[in-house]
Design an enzyme around this catalytic site. Structure first.
Site, mmCIF file in Angstrom:
data_model
loop_
_atom_site.group_PDB
_atom_site.id
_atom_site.type_symbol
_atom_site.label_atom_id
_atom_site.label_comp_id
_atom_site.label_asym_id
_atom_site.label_seq_id
_atom_site.Cartn_x
_atom_site.Cartn_y
_atom_site.Cartn_z
ATOM 1 N NE ARG A 219 20.057 47.433 -8.107
ATOM 2 C CZ ARG A 219 18.989 47.891 -7.884
ATOM 3 N NH1 ARG A 219 18.840 48.356 -6.564
ATOM 4 N NH2 ARG A 219 17.618 47.629 -8.557
ATOM 5 C CE LYS B 82 15.897 43.852 -8.200
ATOM 6 N NZ LYS B 82 15.493 43.875 -6.827
ATOM 7 C CD GLU C 66 17.182 44.508 1.603
ATOM 8 O OE1 GLU C 66 16.720 44.892 0.586
ATOM 9 O OE2 GLU C 66 18.417 44.313 1.548
HETATM 10 C C1 COI Z 1 11.661 46.430 -7.503
HETATM 11 O O1 COI Z 1 11.434 46.943 -6.460
HETATM 12 O O2 COI Z 1 11.999 46.615 -8.595
HETATM 13 C C2 COI Z 1 12.210 44.927 -7.251
HETATM 14 O O3 COI Z 1 13.091 44.397 -8.035
HETATM 15 C C3 COI Z 1 11.707 44.046 -5.987
HETATM 16 C C4 COI Z 1 11.124 43.088 -6.539
HETATM 17 C C5 COI Z 1 10.869 42.121 -5.286
HETATM 18 C C6 COI Z 1 9.691 43.382 -6.858
#
Ligand code: COI
Length: 351
Positions: free
Chosen positions: A96, A194, A230
Protein backbone atom coordinates in the site's frame (compact mmCIF):
# COMPACT_ATOMS: atom_id res chain seq x y z
CA UNK A 1 20.85 15.67 14.48
CA UNK A 2 20.82 11.93 14.08
CA UNK A 3 23.05 9.58 16.07
CA UNK A 4 23.65 6.04 14.81
CA UNK A 5 22.01 3.53 17.13
CA UNK A 6 24.11 1.15 19.15
CA UNK A 7 22.06 -1.47 21.00
CA UNK A 8 22.47 -1.40 24.74
CA UNK A 9 21.94 -4.61 26.65
CA UNK A 10 18.29 -5.39 25.98
CA UNK A 11 16.17 -5.13 29.08
CA UNK A 12 13.45 -7.70 29.64
CA UNK A 13 9.99 -6.36 28.76
CA UNK A 14 8.82 -5.93 32.31
CA UNK A 15 11.68 -3.50 32.92
CA UNK A 16 10.96 -1.30 29.91
CA UNK A 17 9.10 1.14 32.15
CA UNK A 18 6.12 1.84 29.95
CA UNK A 19 3.12 3.74 31.13
CA UNK A 20 0.59 1.42 32.77
CA UNK A 21 -2.25 3.12 30.91
CA UNK A 22 -0.96 3.35 27.40
CA UNK A 23 -2.65 5.87 25.14
CA UNK A 24 -2.38 6.23 21.39
CA UNK A 25 0.37 8.82 21.59
CA UNK A 26 3.82 9.51 20.21
CA UNK A 27 6.79 8.54 22.32
CA UNK A 28 10.45 8.10 21.59
CA UNK A 29 11.70 4.56 21.71
CA UNK A 30 15.23 3.25 21.43
CA UNK A 31 15.82 3.27 17.69
CA UNK A 32 14.25 4.28 14.40
CA UNK A 33 15.29 3.42 10.86
CA UNK A 34 15.99 5.85 8.05
CA UNK A 35 17.19 5.93 4.48
CA UNK A 36 17.54 8.59 1.81
CA UNK A 37 16.66 8.52 -1.86
CA UNK A 38 17.83 10.73 -4.68
CA UNK A 39 16.73 10.62 -8.30
CA UNK A 40 20.42 10.40 -9.23
CA UNK A 41 21.59 7.59 -6.94
CA UNK A 42 18.42 5.79 -5.80
CA UNK A 43 18.11 4.40 -2.25
CA UNK A 44 21.00 4.49 0.20
CA UNK A 45 21.30 1.46 2.48
CA UNK A 46 19.10 2.27 5.48
CA UNK A 47 20.16 2.03 9.10
CA UNK A 48 19.01 2.49 12.67
CA UNK A 49 19.46 5.77 14.56
CA UNK A 50 18.84 6.72 18.17
CA UNK A 51 15.17 7.62 18.47
CA UNK A 52 15.45 9.58 21.72
CA UNK A 53 16.07 13.23 20.93
CA UNK A 54 16.12 12.54 17.17
CA UNK A 55 15.34 15.53 15.00
CA UNK A 56 15.20 15.62 11.21
CA UNK A 57 16.98 18.44 9.45
CA UNK A 58 14.93 19.79 6.56
CA UNK A 59 15.31 22.77 4.28
CA UNK A 60 12.55 25.35 4.72
CA UNK A 61 11.87 24.66 1.05
CA UNK A 62 11.37 20.89 1.47
CA UNK A 63 8.55 19.71 -0.81
CA UNK A 64 6.67 17.97 1.99
CA UNK A 65 6.40 21.14 4.05
CA UNK A 66 4.16 23.06 1.71
CA UNK A 67 3.18 20.84 -1.20
CA UNK A 68 2.39 18.05 1.25
CA UNK A 69 4.37 15.44 -0.65
CA UNK A 70 4.21 12.80 2.04
CA UNK A 71 2.62 9.39 2.51
CA UNK A 72 2.71 7.04 5.46
CA UNK A 73 1.66 3.69 6.87
CA UNK A 74 0.53 2.26 10.17
CA UNK A 75 1.00 -1.31 11.34
CA UNK A 76 1.35 -3.04 14.67
CA UNK A 77 3.69 -5.50 16.33
CA UNK A 78 2.10 -7.64 19.03
CA UNK A 79 3.62 -9.66 21.85
CA UNK A 80 1.76 -12.96 21.97
CA UNK A 81 0.93 -14.74 25.21
CA UNK A 82 3.49 -17.34 24.14
CA UNK A 83 6.11 -14.57 24.24
CA UNK A 84 6.70 -14.15 20.50
CA UNK A 85 6.66 -10.83 18.69
CA UNK A 86 4.59 -10.79 15.53
CA UNK A 87 3.58 -8.35 12.79
CA UNK A 88 0.20 -8.38 11.10
CA UNK A 89 0.24 -8.36 7.28
CA UNK A 90 3.35 -6.16 6.97
CA UNK A 91 3.79 -6.93 3.26
CA UNK A 92 0.34 -5.50 2.61
CA UNK A 93 1.43 -2.27 4.25
CA UNK A 94 4.54 -2.29 2.05
CA UNK A 95 2.41 -2.72 -1.06
CA UNK A 96 0.00 0.00 0.00
CA UNK A 97 2.88 2.37 0.69
CA UNK A 98 4.14 1.74 -2.83
CA UNK A 99 0.71 2.51 -4.25
CA UNK A 100 0.43 5.68 -2.14
CA UNK A 101 3.93 6.72 -3.22
CA UNK A 102 3.05 6.25 -6.88
CA UNK A 103 -0.03 8.47 -6.47
CA UNK A 104 2.11 11.32 -5.13
CA UNK A 105 5.00 10.77 -7.58
CA UNK A 106 7.27 9.66 -4.73
CA UNK A 107 9.76 6.81 -5.20
CA UNK A 108 8.22 3.52 -4.05
CA UNK A 109 10.31 1.78 -1.35
CA UNK A 110 10.92 -1.86 -2.37
CA UNK A 111 8.92 -4.37 -0.34
CA UNK A 112 12.09 -6.02 0.97
CA UNK A 113 13.46 -2.68 2.15
CA UNK A 114 10.19 -1.95 3.95
CA UNK A 115 10.37 -5.38 5.61
CA UNK A 116 14.00 -4.79 6.61
CA UNK A 117 13.06 -1.45 8.15
CA UNK A 118 10.05 -2.60 10.17
CA UNK A 119 11.82 -5.75 11.33
CA UNK A 120 14.88 -3.78 12.42
CA UNK A 121 12.75 -1.29 14.35
CA UNK A 122 10.79 -4.01 16.13
CA UNK A 123 13.94 -5.92 17.03
CA UNK A 124 15.76 -2.86 18.32
CA UNK A 125 12.72 -1.80 20.38
CA UNK A 126 11.61 -5.28 21.45
CA UNK A 127 11.51 -4.28 25.09
CA UNK A 128 8.83 -1.70 24.26
CA UNK A 129 6.40 -4.20 22.75
CA UNK A 130 3.67 -4.46 25.39
CA UNK A 131 2.00 -7.61 26.58
CA UNK A 132 -1.44 -8.07 24.93
CA UNK A 133 -3.42 -6.79 27.94
CA UNK A 134 -1.53 -3.48 27.83
CA UNK A 135 -1.44 -2.67 24.12
CA UNK A 136 0.70 -3.06 21.05
CA UNK A 137 3.71 -1.49 19.34
CA UNK A 138 2.59 0.85 16.58
CA UNK A 139 4.93 1.27 13.62
CA UNK A 140 4.79 4.36 11.48
CA UNK A 141 6.61 4.16 8.13
CA UNK A 142 6.86 7.63 6.54
CA UNK A 143 7.94 8.69 3.04
CA UNK A 144 8.46 12.40 2.34
CA UNK A 145 9.82 14.64 -0.39
CA UNK A 146 12.67 16.64 1.12
CA UNK A 147 14.18 18.43 -1.85
CA UNK A 148 14.02 22.22 -1.59
CA UNK A 149 11.87 23.30 -4.51
CA UNK A 150 9.71 26.24 -5.44
CA UNK A 151 7.65 25.28 -8.47
CA UNK A 152 5.25 22.36 -8.24
CA UNK A 153 7.03 19.15 -9.24
CA UNK A 154 8.01 15.84 -7.62
CA UNK A 155 10.93 16.09 -5.19
CA UNK A 156 14.12 14.43 -6.36
CA UNK A 157 15.32 13.88 -2.79
CA UNK A 158 13.28 11.93 -0.25
CA UNK A 159 13.45 10.33 3.16
CA UNK A 160 11.89 7.04 4.12
CA UNK A 161 11.89 6.29 7.84
CA UNK A 162 10.12 4.03 10.31
CA UNK A 163 9.60 4.71 13.98
CA UNK A 164 7.50 2.93 16.54
CA UNK A 165 5.88 3.46 19.93
CA UNK A 166 3.95 1.38 22.42
CA UNK A 167 0.28 2.33 22.19
CA UNK A 168 -3.08 1.74 23.77
CA UNK A 169 -6.52 2.17 22.22
CA UNK A 170 -7.31 4.76 19.53
CA UNK A 171 -10.66 6.57 19.26
CA UNK A 172 -13.02 4.29 21.15
CA UNK A 173 -16.28 6.24 20.91
CA UNK A 174 -19.54 4.84 19.57
CA UNK A 175 -21.14 8.02 18.18
CA UNK A 176 -20.31 9.48 14.76
CA UNK A 177 -21.73 12.41 12.83
CA UNK A 178 -22.26 13.15 9.16
CA UNK A 179 -21.40 16.81 8.69
CA UNK A 180 -22.82 18.76 5.79
CA UNK A 181 -20.25 20.18 3.38
CA UNK A 182 -17.34 18.07 4.55
CA UNK A 183 -15.99 15.51 2.14
CA UNK A 184 -12.80 13.56 2.63
CA UNK A 185 -11.99 12.78 -0.96
CA UNK A 186 -13.22 13.07 -4.52
CA UNK A 187 -13.46 10.61 -7.40
CA UNK A 188 -9.99 10.17 -8.93
CA UNK A 189 -8.48 12.24 -6.11
CA UNK A 190 -6.02 10.99 -3.49
CA UNK A 191 -8.56 9.30 -1.19
CA UNK A 192 -7.19 5.82 -1.81
CA UNK A 193 -3.63 6.86 -0.96
CA UNK A 194 -2.45 7.13 2.63
CA UNK A 195 -1.43 10.70 1.89
CA UNK A 196 -0.65 13.10 4.71
CA UNK A 197 -2.89 15.74 3.14
CA UNK A 198 -5.98 13.51 3.36
CA UNK A 199 -5.66 13.65 7.13
CA UNK A 200 -4.98 17.40 7.18
CA UNK A 201 -8.23 17.93 5.30
CA UNK A 202 -10.11 15.96 7.95
CA UNK A 203 -8.82 17.92 10.93
CA UNK A 204 -11.54 20.55 10.89
CA UNK A 205 -14.47 18.12 10.46
CA UNK A 206 -12.94 15.86 13.14
CA UNK A 207 -12.58 18.83 15.50
CA UNK A 208 -16.19 19.92 14.92
CA UNK A 209 -17.41 16.36 15.44
CA UNK A 210 -15.57 16.10 18.74
CA UNK A 211 -16.81 19.49 19.91
CA UNK A 212 -20.35 18.25 19.24
CA UNK A 213 -19.80 15.13 21.34
CA UNK A 214 -19.07 12.60 18.58
CA UNK A 215 -15.93 10.54 18.21
CA UNK A 216 -15.45 11.48 14.55
CA UNK A 217 -17.02 12.60 11.31
CA UNK A 218 -18.48 10.02 8.94
CA UNK A 219 -17.80 11.23 5.40
CA UNK A 220 -20.17 10.80 2.47
CA UNK A 221 -19.09 10.60 -1.17
CA UNK A 222 -18.29 13.86 -2.91
CA UNK A 223 -20.25 13.16 -6.10
CA UNK A 224 -23.74 12.60 -4.66
CA UNK A 225 -23.27 13.38 -0.97
CA UNK A 226 -25.18 10.19 -0.27
CA UNK A 227 -22.96 7.13 0.07
CA UNK A 228 -20.92 6.56 3.20
CA UNK A 229 -17.15 6.44 2.75
CA UNK A 230 -15.17 6.26 6.00
CA UNK A 231 -14.13 8.10 9.15
CA UNK A 232 -11.03 10.27 9.41
CA UNK A 233 -8.81 7.31 10.20
CA UNK A 234 -10.94 4.17 9.98
CA UNK A 235 -13.10 2.24 7.49
CA UNK A 236 -16.74 1.56 8.26
CA UNK A 237 -19.06 -1.44 8.04
CA UNK A 238 -22.78 -2.09 8.55
CA UNK A 239 -24.54 -5.37 9.22
CA UNK A 240 -28.01 -5.15 7.69
CA UNK A 241 -31.09 -6.71 9.27
CA UNK A 242 -30.88 -9.65 6.85
CA UNK A 243 -27.38 -10.38 8.19
CA UNK A 244 -25.41 -9.10 5.19
CA UNK A 245 -22.14 -7.42 6.08
CA UNK A 246 -21.64 -4.39 3.86
CA UNK A 247 -18.72 -2.00 3.51
CA UNK A 248 -18.18 0.77 0.96
CA UNK A 249 -16.46 -0.41 -2.23
CA UNK A 250 -12.91 0.71 -2.92
CA UNK A 251 -12.35 3.78 -5.07
CA UNK A 252 -11.93 6.98 -3.11
CA UNK A 253 -11.59 5.32 0.32
CA UNK A 254 -8.45 4.00 1.97
CA UNK A 255 -7.98 0.32 1.11
CA UNK A 256 -7.72 -0.66 4.75
CA UNK A 257 -5.84 -3.80 5.69
CA UNK A 258 -8.08 -4.36 8.70
CA UNK A 259 -11.05 -3.76 6.39
CA UNK A 260 -9.87 -6.50 4.06
CA UNK A 261 -9.11 -8.81 7.00
CA UNK A 262 -12.61 -8.34 8.42
CA UNK A 263 -14.19 -9.13 5.04
CA UNK A 264 -12.10 -12.29 4.80
CA UNK A 265 -12.87 -13.38 8.37
CA UNK A 266 -16.60 -12.76 7.84
CA UNK A 267 -16.61 -14.85 4.67
CA UNK A 268 -14.11 -17.56 5.46
CA UNK A 269 -14.34 -18.01 9.24
CA UNK A 270 -18.04 -17.30 9.81
CA UNK A 271 -19.46 -18.00 6.33
CA UNK A 272 -21.36 -14.71 6.26
CA UNK A 273 -22.39 -12.86 3.15
CA UNK A 274 -20.00 -9.92 2.99
CA UNK A 275 -20.20 -7.42 0.16
CA UNK A 276 -18.36 -4.31 -0.97
CA UNK A 277 -20.70 -1.87 -2.65
CA UNK A 278 -22.15 1.61 -2.50
CA UNK A 279 -23.87 2.01 0.85
CA UNK A 280 -26.25 4.95 1.15
CA UNK A 281 -26.50 6.71 4.50
CA UNK A 282 -30.30 6.32 4.32
CA UNK A 283 -29.93 2.57 3.96
CA UNK A 284 -27.64 2.40 7.01
CA UNK A 285 -30.04 4.46 9.11
CA UNK A 286 -33.07 2.45 8.03
CA UNK A 287 -31.69 -1.06 7.87
CA UNK A 288 -28.47 -1.50 9.88
CA UNK A 289 -28.71 -3.88 12.83
CA UNK A 290 -25.08 -3.13 13.68
CA UNK A 291 -22.34 -0.79 12.51
CA UNK A 292 -18.67 -0.55 13.37
CA UNK A 293 -15.40 1.00 12.30
CA UNK A 294 -12.06 -0.67 11.77
CA UNK A 295 -8.42 0.27 11.33
CA UNK A 296 -4.96 -0.70 12.47
CA UNK A 297 -5.01 1.91 15.19
CA UNK A 298 -8.71 1.61 16.03
CA UNK A 299 -8.92 -2.21 15.70
CA UNK A 300 -12.70 -2.77 15.55
CA UNK A 301 -15.15 -0.61 17.45
CA UNK A 302 -18.98 -0.49 17.41
CA UNK A 303 -21.04 2.48 16.23
CA UNK A 304 -24.34 2.81 18.06
CA UNK A 305 -25.37 6.35 17.07
CA UNK A 306 -25.09 8.21 13.76
CA UNK A 307 -26.08 11.84 13.58
CA UNK A 308 -27.39 12.85 10.16
CA UNK A 309 -28.92 16.21 9.27
CA UNK A 310 -29.02 17.19 12.91
CA UNK A 311 -30.73 14.07 14.24
CA UNK A 312 -29.27 11.20 16.25
CA UNK A 313 -30.23 7.81 14.81
CA UNK A 314 -29.82 4.74 17.01
CA UNK A 315 -28.26 1.77 15.24
CA UNK A 316 -29.91 -1.56 16.05
CA UNK A 317 -30.84 -1.62 19.72
CA UNK A 318 -28.27 1.03 20.58
CA UNK A 319 -25.88 -1.49 22.10
CA UNK A 320 -22.62 -2.86 20.67
CA UNK A 321 -23.70 -5.72 18.41
CA UNK A 322 -22.85 -9.41 18.83
CA UNK A 323 -21.46 -9.90 15.34
CA UNK A 324 -19.08 -6.98 15.60
CA UNK A 325 -17.88 -8.55 18.84
CA UNK A 326 -17.35 -11.90 17.12
CA UNK A 327 -15.35 -10.26 14.34
CA UNK A 328 -13.22 -8.30 16.77
CA UNK A 329 -12.47 -11.35 18.85
CA UNK A 330 -11.55 -13.43 15.79
CA UNK A 331 -9.33 -10.63 14.47
CA UNK A 332 -7.50 -10.20 17.76
CA UNK A 333 -7.07 -13.94 18.23
CA UNK A 334 -5.61 -14.32 14.75
CA UNK A 335 -3.25 -11.39 15.37
CA UNK A 336 -2.05 -13.02 18.60
CA UNK A 337 -1.63 -16.50 17.09
CA UNK A 338 -4.51 -17.82 19.20
CA UNK A 339 -6.56 -18.91 16.19
CA UNK A 340 -5.57 -20.53 12.89
CA UNK A 341 -4.16 -18.15 10.28
CA UNK A 342 -4.67 -19.97 6.97
CA UNK A 343 -3.81 -16.80 5.04
CA UNK A 344 -0.29 -16.38 6.44
CA UNK A 345 -1.08 -12.89 7.76
CA UNK A 346 0.98 -13.14 10.94
CA UNK A 347 4.73 -12.78 10.54
CA UNK A 348 7.01 -13.65 13.45
CA UNK A 349 9.91 -11.32 14.17
CA UNK A 350 12.93 -13.18 15.55
CA UNK A 351 14.28 -11.21 18.51
C1 COI B 1 -4.06 3.48 11.36
O1 COI B 1 -5.12 2.98 11.69
O2 COI B 1 -2.99 2.85 11.45
C2 COI B 1 -3.98 4.83 10.81
O3 COI B 1 -3.01 5.14 10.17
C3 COI B 1 -5.02 5.80 11.13
C4 COI B 1 -4.47 7.01 11.80
C5 COI B 1 -5.42 8.10 11.65
C6 COI B 1 -4.17 6.76 13.25
Amino acid sequence: MLKPFTPDSALPPQEAGWDENLRFAYSEGDAFWLTRWTAKDGWEPGRLYEHRGARLELSPGAAVLYYGEGVFEGLKAYRTRAGKIVLFRPRDNALRLRASAARLALPAPPVEMFMEAVTAVVRANARWVPVPEKGSFYLRPVLIGTEAILGVRPAEECLFYVFGCPVGPYMGGEKVIVLSAAHRSAPYGTGAAKAAGNYAGCLRPQKIAKEMGYVDALYLDAREDRYIEELTGANVFAILRDGTLVTPALGSILPGITRESVLTIAREVFGWLAVERKLAIDEVLADAAEAFYVGTAAALFPVTVINYKGKDYIIGDGQPGPRAKMLRQALVEIQLQERPDPWGWVVEVPV
